[in-house]
Design an enzyme around this catalytic site. Structure first.
Site, PDB file in Angstrom:
ATOM      1  CG  ASN A 199      -0.415  -0.165   2.490  1.00 22.05           C
ATOM      2  OD1 ASN A 199       0.746  -0.550   2.627  1.00 22.05           O
ATOM      3  ND2 ASN A 199      -1.171   0.134   3.516  1.00 22.05           N
ATOM      4  CD  GLU A 234       4.301  -0.733  13.160  1.00 25.01           C
ATOM      5  OE1 GLU A 234       3.101  -0.515  13.438  1.00 25.01           O
ATOM      6  OE2 GLU A 234       5.245  -0.270  13.807  1.00 25.01           O
ATOM      7  CB  CYS A 284      -2.544  -0.129   8.490  1.00 21.30           C
ATOM      8  SG  CYS A 284      -1.167   1.003   8.663  1.00 21.30           S
ATOM      9  CD  GLU A 326       8.013  -0.202  10.924  1.00 19.78           C
ATOM     10  OE1 GLU A 326       7.203   0.386  10.190  1.00 19.78           O
ATOM     11  OE2 GLU A 326       8.622  -1.227  10.581  1.00 19.78           O
TER      12      GLU A 326
HETATM   13  P1  NAD Z   1      -2.443 -10.647   1.910  1.00 16.69           P
HETATM   14  O1  NAD Z   1      -2.550 -11.024   3.347  1.00 16.69           O
HETATM   15  O2  NAD Z   1      -2.375 -11.699   0.874  1.00 16.69           O
HETATM   16  O3  NAD Z   1      -1.142  -9.729   1.693  1.00 16.69           O
HETATM   17  C1  NAD Z   1      -0.851  -8.570   2.456  1.00 16.69           C
HETATM   18  C2  NAD Z   1       0.666  -8.365   2.471  1.00 16.69           C
HETATM   19  O4  NAD Z   1       1.271  -9.355   3.288  1.00 16.69           O
HETATM   20  C3  NAD Z   1       1.305  -8.519   1.088  1.00 16.69           C
HETATM   21  O5  NAD Z   1       2.286  -7.541   0.942  1.00 16.69           O
HETATM   22  C4  NAD Z   1       1.898  -9.925   1.096  1.00 16.69           C
HETATM   23  O6  NAD Z   1       3.064  -9.997   0.307  1.00 16.69           O
HETATM   24  C5  NAD Z   1       2.246 -10.109   2.561  1.00 16.69           C
HETATM   25  N1  NAD Z   1       2.144 -11.499   3.003  1.00 16.69           N
HETATM   26  C6  NAD Z   1       1.062 -12.299   2.926  1.00 16.69           C
HETATM   27  N2  NAD Z   1       1.343 -13.507   3.462  1.00 16.69           N
HETATM   28  C7  NAD Z   1       2.633 -13.457   3.880  1.00 16.69           C
HETATM   29  C8  NAD Z   1       3.504 -14.391   4.537  1.00 16.69           C
HETATM   30  N3  NAD Z   1       3.084 -15.609   4.913  1.00 16.69           N
HETATM   31  N4  NAD Z   1       4.761 -13.998   4.805  1.00 16.69           N
HETATM   32  C9  NAD Z   1       5.190 -12.763   4.488  1.00 16.69           C
HETATM   33  N5  NAD Z   1       4.419 -11.837   3.876  1.00 16.69           N
HETATM   34  C10 NAD Z   1       3.157 -12.180   3.600  1.00 16.69           C
HETATM   35  O7  NAD Z   1      -3.683  -9.723   1.624  1.00 16.69           O
HETATM   36  P2  NAD Z   1      -4.002  -8.690   0.479  1.00 16.69           P
HETATM   37  O8  NAD Z   1      -5.368  -9.001  -0.058  1.00 16.69           O
HETATM   38  O9  NAD Z   1      -2.888  -8.487  -0.474  1.00 16.69           O
HETATM   39  O10 NAD Z   1      -4.096  -7.421   1.393  1.00 16.69           O
HETATM   40  C11 NAD Z   1      -5.214  -7.209   2.232  1.00 16.69           C
HETATM   41  C12 NAD Z   1      -4.915  -7.298   3.686  1.00 16.69           C
HETATM   42  O11 NAD Z   1      -3.560  -7.030   3.939  1.00 16.69           O
HETATM   43  C13 NAD Z   1      -5.697  -6.220   4.391  1.00 16.69           C
HETATM   44  O12 NAD Z   1      -6.835  -6.751   5.001  1.00 16.69           O
HETATM   45  C14 NAD Z   1      -4.748  -5.615   5.376  1.00 16.69           C
HETATM   46  O13 NAD Z   1      -5.015  -6.078   6.675  1.00 16.69           O
HETATM   47  C15 NAD Z   1      -3.410  -6.148   5.023  1.00 16.69           C
HETATM   48  N6  NAD Z   1      -2.461  -5.092   4.678  1.00 16.69           N
HETATM   49  C16 NAD Z   1      -2.052  -4.318   5.702  1.00 16.69           C
HETATM   50  C17 NAD Z   1      -1.159  -3.306   5.458  1.00 16.69           C
HETATM   51  C18 NAD Z   1      -0.674  -2.417   6.579  1.00 16.69           C
HETATM   52  O14 NAD Z   1      -0.154  -1.361   6.308  1.00 16.69           O
HETATM   53  N7  NAD Z   1      -0.797  -2.844   7.848  1.00 16.69           N
HETATM   54  C19 NAD Z   1      -0.700  -3.093   4.168  1.00 16.69           C
HETATM   55  C20 NAD Z   1      -1.147  -3.921   3.134  1.00 16.69           C
HETATM   56  C21 NAD Z   1      -2.035  -4.945   3.411  1.00 16.69           C
END
Ligand code: NAD
Length: 485
Positions: A158, A256, A290, A464
Site C-alpha cells: 500500500n 505493524e 492501515c 516504527e
Molecule cells: P495478503 O494477506 O495476501 O497480503 C498482504 C501483504 O502481506 C502482502 O504484501 C503480502 O506480500 C504479505 N504477506 C502475505 N502472506 C505473507 C507471509 N506468509 N509472509 C510474508 N508476507 C506475507 O492480503 P491482500 O489481499 O494483499 O491485502 C489485504 C490485507 O492485507 C488487508 O486486510 C490488510 O489487513 C493487510 N495489509 C495491511 C497493510 C498495513 O499497512 N498494515 C498493508 C497492506 C495490506
C-alpha cells in the site's frame, strides 16, 4: 512531466550480496497495473540458493557494518535521501503505475520517504547507552546498546516505498544488516532504492532485496538461525503466524498489523470541517491504509448533518487511473480487494444498513470500487468487526462518550483512532481511554518520521519512527567493571 510519462517501466531485479539479479535470470511473476490490468514487467523470484546467499551475505556484512561509524551510516542514509528527492518524479510515476495511487499521493509518499531517510540519518548518531550509579566507588556500571544482527523484513504494497524504507532505515541506521522482501505487487520503487544505496556507497550484503512467494520466503528466512529479528507490516492473521514462528525460534519481532480505526464525531465538533477532512483522508489510497478511519461513530444530534455533508464529499472523489489529471482515487491493489468490498457491503445491507452512495465496481477494466457509504450500520455487521481496507465507510450513531468509547474499544484492533470535538474535557477523556497506539484530535497528525507508529492489542508489537525506531534492532548489554585495587 509529459516527457517523464513516456519513460518505460524499469527492469526489475533482486539485489543480493551487492549484485542485481534480473528477471531474465530467474523464474518469476508478472507485475500488473491495477488501473488497467496490463502487464508492466516481470519480477524474478528467489531460489532457495538465492535466499542462502542473501543470508550468508548479510551475515558476513554484519561483522563489519556492526562496528561502522554511525557518522558514515548517517551519511549514506542522507545521500540516499538526496537521490530520492532528485529522482522523485520517476519514483512517483512508477509507484502510480504498479500500485495505483494518484500521482499527487505518490508525490506525498516519495517526499515522506526522503524525510524518513533524513530523520533516521540524524537519529542514528544518537543511539546512546547510560551509566548507572554503583553501590561501591570502585565499580563502574554501564548499559550499552548493540545491533541485534541479521534482520528479515516483509513490507506491503500500500505504501511500497515508505513501508520498506522504514525497515531499511531502522535496520541499517542501528548497525544491523537486512534481507527485505517487499511486496511483489508494487516492486519498482524498492528496486530503485537498492540502486541508490549501492550508488551511495553501502557495502555489499548490508541490504538485500528478494522476491517470491511470500509465505515460502518468510518461512525460510525466519527459520534460519542466522536471522535474529523479524519485522512485518501486513494483516493481523499473517502477522500472528509470523510472530508465532519467530517466537518458536526466540527471535524478536516488530509487527505493524491491521487496524479498524474508530473516528468519533462529537456534537460540539466543527461538522463541516470534519466531513470535508474525513472524505479526503478516507479516500487516500482508496482506503487501503492501515490507519484509515474505518468505523465512523457520529453523535445523535449531528448525525444527519454529518451524514449529508460526508456522503456528498466522499461520493465526489473522482475515481480513475492515477496517471490521469483529476483522478482523486485510484484502483484497489488487485481484484481480491474488489471482491472483499463487494462482500462486506452485501453483508452490511443484510444486517440492516442502508446504502447511501456507491456500493459497486464501476464498468470497465481495472480493480476499481466506488466510494461507498453505508448508513445505520449495526455493530454485528462484518464491516464493524473486520478491517475493510478499502473505500467503504460505515456510519453509526452514539448517544454518550462513555457508550462510544466502550463500542470503539470492543474490537481486537488498536492501531489509529480519531476524534473531532471542541471540548477539552472530551478530548482528554477520549485520548486517555481509547485503546489505540495513536490518537489524533481534530486533524490527522500521524506517520511522521519523528513520531512513533504502532498498535496495541492485535494491531501489533513495537513502533516504527520516533525515537523508538531503533529499539527493536538493538540489544541491551549491561557491563559492570571493578577496578583492580
Ligand atoms: P495478503 O494477506 O495476501 O497480503 C498482504 C501483504 O502481506 C502482502 O504484501 C503480502 O506480500 C504479505 N504477506 C502475505 N502472506 C505473507 C507471509 N506468509 N509472509 C510474508 N508476507 C506475507 O492480503 P491482500 O489481499 O494483499 O491485502 C489485504 C490485507 O492485507 C488487508 O486486510 C490488510 O489487513 C493487510 N495489509 C495491511 C497493510 C498495513 O499497512 N498494515 C498493508 C497492506 C495490506
Amino acid at each position: 512531466m509529459n516527457d517523464l510519462r513516456t519513460q518505460a517501466y524499469p527492469a526489475l531485479s533482486m539485489y543480493i550480496g551487492g549484485r542485481f539479479i534480473g528477471a531474465d535470470e530467474r523464474e518469476g511473476q508478472p507485475v500488473i497495473n491495477p488501473a488497467n490490468g496490463k502487464t508492466l514487467g516481470k519480477l524474478p523470484h528467489a531460489t532457495k540458493e538465492d535466499l542462502d546467499h542473501a543470508i550468508a551475505s548479510a551475515q558476513t556484512a554484519f561483522e563489519t557494518w556492526r562496528w561502522s561509524n554511525p557518522m558514515n551510516r548517517s551519511a549514506i542514509l542522507r545521500r540516499v535521501a538526496g537521490m530520492v528527492r532528485e529522482r522523485a518524479e520517476t519514483l512517483v510515476l512508477n509507484i502510480t503505475r504498479d500500485q495505483g495511487k494518484p500521482l499527487a499521493e505518490a508525490r506525498i509518499e516519495v517526499a515522506g520517504a526522503a524525510d524518513h531517510l533524513e530523520w533516521h540519518a540524524e537519529e542514528c548518531r544518537r543511539i546512546y547507552g547510560r551509566s548507572i550509579p554503583p553501590r561501591v566507588p570502585s565499580v563502574r556500571q554501564t548499559v550499552i546498546r548493540q545491533p541485534v544482527g541479521v534482520c528479515a523484513a516483509f513490507s506491503p504494497w500500500n505504501f511500497p516505498l515508505n513501508q520498506g524504507l522504514r525497515k531499511i532505515c531502522a535496520a541499517l541506521g542501528s548497525g544491523c544488516t537486512l534481507i527485505l522482501k517487499p511486496a511483489e505487487e508494487a516492486p519498482s520503487c524498492m528496486v530503485a532504492i537498492a540502486g541508490m544505496f549501492e550508488e551511495a556507497g553501502l557495502p555489499p550484503g548490508v541490504l538485500n532485496i528478494v522476491w517470491g512467494v511470500p509465505a515460502e520466503i518468510s518461512d525460510y528466512l525466519i527459520r534460519s538461525p542466522i536471522v535474529r529479528k523479524v519485522s512485518f507490516t501486513g494483516s493481523v492473521p499473517v502477522g500472528k503466524q509470523l510472530a508465532a514462528l519467530a517466537g518458536a525460534h526466540m527471535k524478536r519481532v516488530t509487527m505493524e498489523l491491521g487496524g479498524h480505526s474508530p473516528v468519533i464525531i462529537c456534537d460540539d465538533a466543527d461538522i463541516e470541517k470534519a466531513a470535508t477532512l474525513l472524505a479526503a483522508y478516507k479516500g487516500l489510497n482508496a482506503g487501503q491504509v492501515c490507519m484509515s478511519p474505518s468505523r465512523f461513530f457520529v453523535q445523535e444530534g449531528v448525525f444527519d448533518e454529518f451524514s449529508e455533508l460526508f456522503v456528498k464529499a466522499f461520493a465526489s472523489r473522482t475515481i480513475g487511473d492515477g496517471m490521469e489529471e483529476g483522478t482523486l482515487m485510484g484502483p484497489l491493489a488487485h481484484d481480491r480487494r474488489v471482491e472483499a468490498m463487494t462482500s462486506i457491503v452485501a453483508d452490511a445491507v443484510e444486517h440492516g444498513a442502508t446504502l447511501l452512495t456507491g456500493g459497486a465496481r464501476p464498468e470497465g477494466p481495472g480493480s476499481f470500487f466506488q466510494p461507498t457509504v453505508l448508513g445505520g450500520v449495526t455493530d454485528s455487521a462484518m464491516i464493524m468487526r473486520e478491517e475493510p481496507f478499502g473505500p467503504v465507510v460505515p456510519l453509526t450513531s452514539f448517544a454518550t462518550v462513555d457508550e462510544v468509547l466502550q463500542r470503539a474499544n470492543s474490537v481486537p484492533y488498536g492501531l489509529a483512532s480519531y476524534a473531532f470535538t471542541r471540548s477539552l474535557e472530551r478530548a482528554h477523556q477520549i485520548t486517555t481511554r481509547l485503546e489505540a497506539g495513536m490518537v489524533t484530535i481534530n486533524h490527522f497528525g500521524l506517520a511522521l518520521p519523528e513520531t512513533p507508529l504502532g498498535g496495541v492489542k492485535d494491531s501489533g508489537l513495537g513502533s516504527e519512527g520516533g525515537t523508538e525506531t531503533f529499539d527493536a534492532y538493538l540489544t541491551t548489554k549491561f557491563i559492570s567493571e571493578q577496578t583492580v585495587a
